[in-house]
Design a protein around this motif. Structure first.
Motif, PDB file in Angstrom:
ATOM      1  N   LYS A   1     -52.111  -2.042 -14.136  1.00  0.00           N
ATOM      2  CA  LYS A   1     -53.227  -2.440 -14.968  1.00  0.00           C
ATOM      3  C   LYS A   1     -54.317  -1.375 -14.889  1.00  0.00           C
ATOM      4  O   LYS A   1     -54.488  -0.725 -13.850  1.00  0.00           O
ATOM      5  CB  LYS A   1     -53.789  -3.785 -14.502  1.00  0.00           C
ATOM      6  CG  LYS A   1     -52.786  -4.940 -14.588  1.00  0.00           C
ATOM      7  CD  LYS A   1     -52.513  -5.322 -16.015  1.00  0.00           C
ATOM      8  CE  LYS A   1     -51.643  -6.585 -16.077  1.00  0.00           C
ATOM      9  NZ  LYS A   1     -51.381  -6.992 -17.469  1.00  0.00           N
ATOM     10  N   PHE A   2     -55.067  -1.228 -15.979  1.00  0.00           N
ATOM     11  CA  PHE A   2     -56.129  -0.231 -16.013  1.00  0.00           C
ATOM     12  C   PHE A   2     -57.197  -0.683 -16.993  1.00  0.00           C
ATOM     13  O   PHE A   2     -57.031  -1.658 -17.722  1.00  0.00           O
ATOM     14  CB  PHE A   2     -55.578   1.141 -16.406  1.00  0.00           C
ATOM     15  CG  PHE A   2     -54.862   1.152 -17.738  1.00  0.00           C
ATOM     16  CD1 PHE A   2     -55.539   1.400 -18.912  1.00  0.00           C
ATOM     17  CD2 PHE A   2     -53.495   0.905 -17.811  1.00  0.00           C
ATOM     18  CE1 PHE A   2     -54.887   1.407 -20.136  1.00  0.00           C
ATOM     19  CE2 PHE A   2     -52.824   0.912 -19.028  1.00  0.00           C
ATOM     20  CZ  PHE A   2     -53.524   1.162 -20.194  1.00  0.00           C
ATOM     21  N   LEU A   3     -58.296   0.025 -17.015  1.00  0.00           N
ATOM     22  CA  LEU A   3     -59.373  -0.234 -17.969  1.00  0.00           C
ATOM     23  C   LEU A   3     -59.716   1.059 -18.697  1.00  0.00           C
ATOM     24  O   LEU A   3     -59.691   2.137 -18.101  1.00  0.00           O
ATOM     25  CB  LEU A   3     -60.630  -0.747 -17.261  1.00  0.00           C
ATOM     26  CG  LEU A   3     -60.658  -2.198 -16.806  1.00  0.00           C
ATOM     27  CD1 LEU A   3     -61.952  -2.479 -16.045  1.00  0.00           C
ATOM     28  CD2 LEU A   3     -60.539  -3.145 -18.000  1.00  0.00           C
ATOM     29  N   ARG A   4     -60.048   0.913 -19.970  1.00  0.00           N
ATOM     30  CA  ARG A   4     -60.493   2.063 -20.758  1.00  0.00           C
ATOM     31  C   ARG A   4     -62.017   2.182 -20.713  1.00  0.00           C
ATOM     32  O   ARG A   4     -62.726   1.190 -20.623  1.00  0.00           O
ATOM     33  CB  ARG A   4     -60.032   1.923 -22.213  1.00  0.00           C
ATOM     34  CG  ARG A   4     -58.511   1.900 -22.356  1.00  0.00           C
ATOM     35  CD  ARG A   4     -58.093   1.893 -23.825  1.00  0.00           C
ATOM     36  NE  ARG A   4     -56.641   1.808 -23.935  1.00  0.00           N
ATOM     37  CZ  ARG A   4     -55.816   2.851 -23.866  1.00  0.00           C
ATOM     38  NH1 ARG A   4     -56.316   4.057 -23.686  1.00  0.00           N
ATOM     39  NH2 ARG A   4     -54.513   2.700 -23.974  1.00  0.00           N
ATOM     40  N   ALA A   5     -62.495   3.413 -20.772  1.00  0.00           N
ATOM     41  CA  ALA A   5     -63.931   3.633 -20.868  1.00  0.00           C
ATOM     42  C   ALA A   5     -64.420   3.133 -22.227  1.00  0.00           C
ATOM     43  O   ALA A   5     -63.709   3.221 -23.231  1.00  0.00           O
ATOM     44  CB  ALA A   5     -64.251   5.119 -20.703  1.00  0.00           C
ATOM     45  N   HIS A   6     -65.630   2.598 -22.274  1.00  0.00           N
ATOM     46  CA  HIS A   6     -66.133   2.016 -23.515  1.00  0.00           C
ATOM     47  C   HIS A   6     -66.400   3.074 -24.582  1.00  0.00           C
ATOM     48  O   HIS A   6     -66.149   2.859 -25.769  1.00  0.00           O
ATOM     49  CB  HIS A   6     -67.429   1.241 -23.240  1.00  0.00           C
ATOM     50  CG  HIS A   6     -67.214  -0.001 -22.432  1.00  0.00           C
ATOM     51  ND1 HIS A   6     -66.401  -1.029 -22.837  1.00  0.00           N
ATOM     52  CD2 HIS A   6     -67.694  -0.373 -21.212  1.00  0.00           C
ATOM     53  CE1 HIS A   6     -66.393  -1.982 -21.928  1.00  0.00           C
ATOM     54  NE2 HIS A   6     -67.164  -1.608 -20.933  1.00  0.00           N
ATOM     55  N   ASP A   7     -66.894   4.251 -24.180  1.00  0.00           N
ATOM     56  CA  ASP A   7     -67.315   5.243 -25.164  1.00  0.00           C
ATOM     57  C   ASP A   7     -66.169   6.109 -25.674  1.00  0.00           C
ATOM     58  O   ASP A   7     -66.166   6.526 -26.831  1.00  0.00           O
ATOM     59  CB  ASP A   7     -68.422   6.128 -24.588  1.00  0.00           C
ATOM     60  CG  ASP A   7     -68.070   6.670 -23.204  1.00  0.00           C
ATOM     61  OD1 ASP A   7     -67.089   6.199 -22.615  1.00  0.00           O
ATOM     62  OD2 ASP A   7     -68.795   7.568 -22.739  1.00  0.00           O
ATOM     63  N   ILE A   8     -65.166   6.378 -24.832  1.00  0.00           N
ATOM     64  CA  ILE A   8     -64.024   7.212 -25.243  1.00  0.00           C
ATOM     65  C   ILE A   8     -62.750   6.459 -24.860  1.00  0.00           C
ATOM     66  O   ILE A   8     -62.335   6.491 -23.692  1.00  0.00           O
ATOM     67  CB  ILE A   8     -64.053   8.590 -24.565  1.00  0.00           C
ATOM     68  CG1 ILE A   8     -65.420   9.265 -24.744  1.00  0.00           C
ATOM     69  CG2 ILE A   8     -62.941   9.478 -25.127  1.00  0.00           C
ATOM     70  CD1 ILE A   8     -65.550  10.575 -24.013  1.00  0.00           C
ATOM     71  N   PRO A   9     -62.098   5.776 -25.797  1.00  0.00           N
ATOM     72  CA  PRO A   9     -60.953   4.911 -25.463  1.00  0.00           C
ATOM     73  C   PRO A   9     -59.807   5.611 -24.748  1.00  0.00           C
ATOM     74  O   PRO A   9     -59.090   4.985 -23.969  1.00  0.00           O
ATOM     75  CB  PRO A   9     -60.510   4.383 -26.838  1.00  0.00           C
ATOM     76  CG  PRO A   9     -61.739   4.449 -27.677  1.00  0.00           C
ATOM     77  CD  PRO A   9     -62.476   5.680 -27.213  1.00  0.00           C
ATOM     78  N   SER A  10     -59.616   6.921 -25.017  1.00  0.00           N
ATOM     79  CA  SER A  10     -58.510   7.626 -24.375  1.00  0.00           C
ATOM     80  C   SER A  10     -58.799   7.963 -22.915  1.00  0.00           C
ATOM     81  O   SER A  10     -57.910   8.384 -22.184  1.00  0.00           O
ATOM     82  CB  SER A  10     -58.184   8.911 -25.138  1.00  0.00           C
ATOM     83  OG  SER A  10     -59.290   9.802 -25.127  1.00  0.00           O
ATOM     84  N   VAL A  11     -60.054   7.785 -22.505  1.00  0.00           N
ATOM     85  CA  VAL A  11     -60.443   8.042 -21.117  1.00  0.00           C
ATOM     86  C   VAL A  11     -60.406   6.724 -20.346  1.00  0.00           C
ATOM     87  O   VAL A  11     -60.895   5.704 -20.822  1.00  0.00           O
ATOM     88  CB  VAL A  11     -61.843   8.677 -21.036  1.00  0.00           C
ATOM     89  CG1 VAL A  11     -62.298   8.807 -19.590  1.00  0.00           C
ATOM     90  CG2 VAL A  11     -61.848  10.041 -21.719  1.00  0.00           C
ATOM     91  N   LEU A  12     -59.846   6.760 -19.151  1.00  0.00           N
ATOM     92  CA  LEU A  12     -59.672   5.547 -18.350  1.00  0.00           C
ATOM     93  C   LEU A  12     -60.642   5.509 -17.178  1.00  0.00           C
ATOM     94  O   LEU A  12     -61.069   6.547 -16.668  1.00  0.00           O
ATOM     95  CB  LEU A  12     -58.242   5.477 -17.805  1.00  0.00           C
ATOM     96  CG  LEU A  12     -57.101   5.666 -18.803  1.00  0.00           C
ATOM     97  CD1 LEU A  12     -55.754   5.497 -18.092  1.00  0.00           C
ATOM     98  CD2 LEU A  12     -57.215   4.708 -19.964  1.00  0.00           C
ATOM     99  N   VAL A  13     -60.985   4.300 -16.775  1.00  0.00           N
ATOM    100  CA  VAL A  13     -61.724   4.105 -15.534  1.00  0.00           C
ATOM    101  C   VAL A  13     -60.825   4.550 -14.379  1.00  0.00           C
ATOM    102  O   VAL A  13     -59.598   4.366 -14.411  1.00  0.00           O
ATOM    103  CB  VAL A  13     -62.133   2.626 -15.385  1.00  0.00           C
ATOM    104  CG1 VAL A  13     -62.827   2.384 -14.049  1.00  0.00           C
ATOM    105  CG2 VAL A  13     -63.031   2.208 -16.543  1.00  0.00           C
ATOM    106  N   ASP A  14     -61.426   5.117 -13.348  1.00  0.00           N
ATOM    107  CA  ASP A  14     -60.661   5.733 -12.263  1.00  0.00           C
ATOM    108  C   ASP A  14     -60.143   4.684 -11.278  1.00  0.00           C
ATOM    109  O   ASP A  14     -60.513   4.664 -10.097  1.00  0.00           O
ATOM    110  CB  ASP A  14     -61.539   6.760 -11.548  1.00  0.00           C
ATOM    111  CG  ASP A  14     -60.735   7.680 -10.633  1.00  0.00           C
ATOM    112  OD1 ASP A  14     -59.516   7.472 -10.494  1.00  0.00           O
ATOM    113  OD2 ASP A  14     -61.340   8.602 -10.056  1.00  0.00           O
ATOM    114  N   MET A  15     -59.258   3.811 -11.757  1.00  0.00           N
ATOM    115  CA  MET A  15     -58.629   2.824 -10.879  1.00  0.00           C
ATOM    116  C   MET A  15     -57.321   2.365 -11.497  1.00  0.00           C
ATOM    117  O   MET A  15     -57.156   2.379 -12.717  1.00  0.00           O
ATOM    118  CB  MET A  15     -59.534   1.608 -10.648  1.00  0.00           C
ATOM    119  CG  MET A  15     -59.714   0.725 -11.869  1.00  0.00           C
ATOM    120  SD  MET A  15     -60.646  -0.780 -11.488  1.00  0.00           S
ATOM    121  CE  MET A  15     -60.558  -1.624 -13.086  1.00  0.00           C
ATOM    122  N   ILE A  16     -56.390   1.985 -10.631  1.00  0.00           N
ATOM    123  CA  ILE A  16     -55.155   1.356 -11.074  1.00  0.00           C
ATOM    124  C   ILE A  16     -54.889   0.140 -10.198  1.00  0.00           C
ATOM    125  O   ILE A  16     -55.246   0.118  -9.014  1.00  0.00           O
ATOM    126  CB  ILE A  16     -53.947   2.316 -11.036  1.00  0.00           C
ATOM    127  CG1 ILE A  16     -53.695   2.830  -9.614  1.00  0.00           C
ATOM    128  CG2 ILE A  16     -54.140   3.469 -11.999  1.00  0.00           C
ATOM    129  CD1 ILE A  16     -52.425   3.665  -9.499  1.00  0.00           C
TER     130      ILE A  16
END
Length: 219
Positions: free
Chosen positions: A89-104
């Protein structure tokens, strides 16, 4: 509280192809009776910014306890045509969808050996409720890797990304951060380092539940 029972060392072969390993720390949470391994995404990418281009990720991460054999955990399922589908599971950054929050958050099966490696944070029961600036927080991570060490930090600013001082040591990325009662505050993942600021960054634990409950495992 014995924080050493809450973490374990992890490593991943660098996707750069140079044969080196990225190293860090991981821990376990339980949400809705499913246990997840939690760590930083940059363990698998080696990069500061995380992307959903799965070809730039390591194939797997390894639980590397001292004195015992390593356990390999695949990060992806591979389709008929070689396409990768993340198991985590992961989360996308709100401003740039292709960039992910640094966690899995990697779901574990009941027979996974790593379940015997550490105690589990049960969410939301083990979540901290209130945080105030100046509060003492505790990190337990693997540094020098794979040894376990506890560090004390002061909360500078509570937010979705908490700021703490001093910044955490290399090898602590992916480690849990707790309050004085042992309740989960979040996960250490990076630093803010400039001429005037030198703080550690902690992803708030509430993001774990958000990733589990609101995001399908699609890339």
């Amino acid at each position: 509280m014995d924080l050493h029972q809450k973490v374990f060392p992890l490593k991943a072969l660098s996707p750069d192809g140079d044969g080196s390993f990225n190293v860090g720390t991981g821990f376990l949470i339980s949400v809705d009776n499913q246990v997840y391994l939690v760590t930083v995404a940059h363990l698998a990418t080696g990069k500061v910014s995380q992307t959903d281009d799965w070809t730039l990720w390591a194939d797997q991460i390894q639980y590397a306890p001292t004195g015992t054999s390593e356990t390999v955990m695949s990060l992806f399922d591979v389709g008929t045509f070689g396409n990768r589908r993340p198991r985590f599971k992961f989360l996308r950054a709100h401003d740039i969808p292709s960039v992910l929050v640094d966690m899995i958050l990697l779901p574990l099966d009941p027979d996974d050996l790593i379940l015997n490696a550490s105690e589990i944070f049960h969410l939301p029961v083990d979540l901290v409720n209130d945080l105030i600036p100046g509060q003492t927080l505790y990190m337990v991570g693997c540094a020098p890797w794979p040894e376990k060490k506890v560090q004390l930090h002061s909360l500078v600013m509570p937010d979705v990304v908490h700021l703490v001082e001093p910044p955490q040591t290399d090898g602590f990325s992916g480690c849990p951060v707790v309050d004085g009662e042992g309740l989960l505050v979040g996960m250490a993942y990076g630093t803010v380092d400039s001429e005037t600021v030198n703080h550690g960054q902690v992803l708030a634990a509430q993001l774990f539940e958000r990733a589990v409950r609101y995001l399908d495992n699609v890339g």
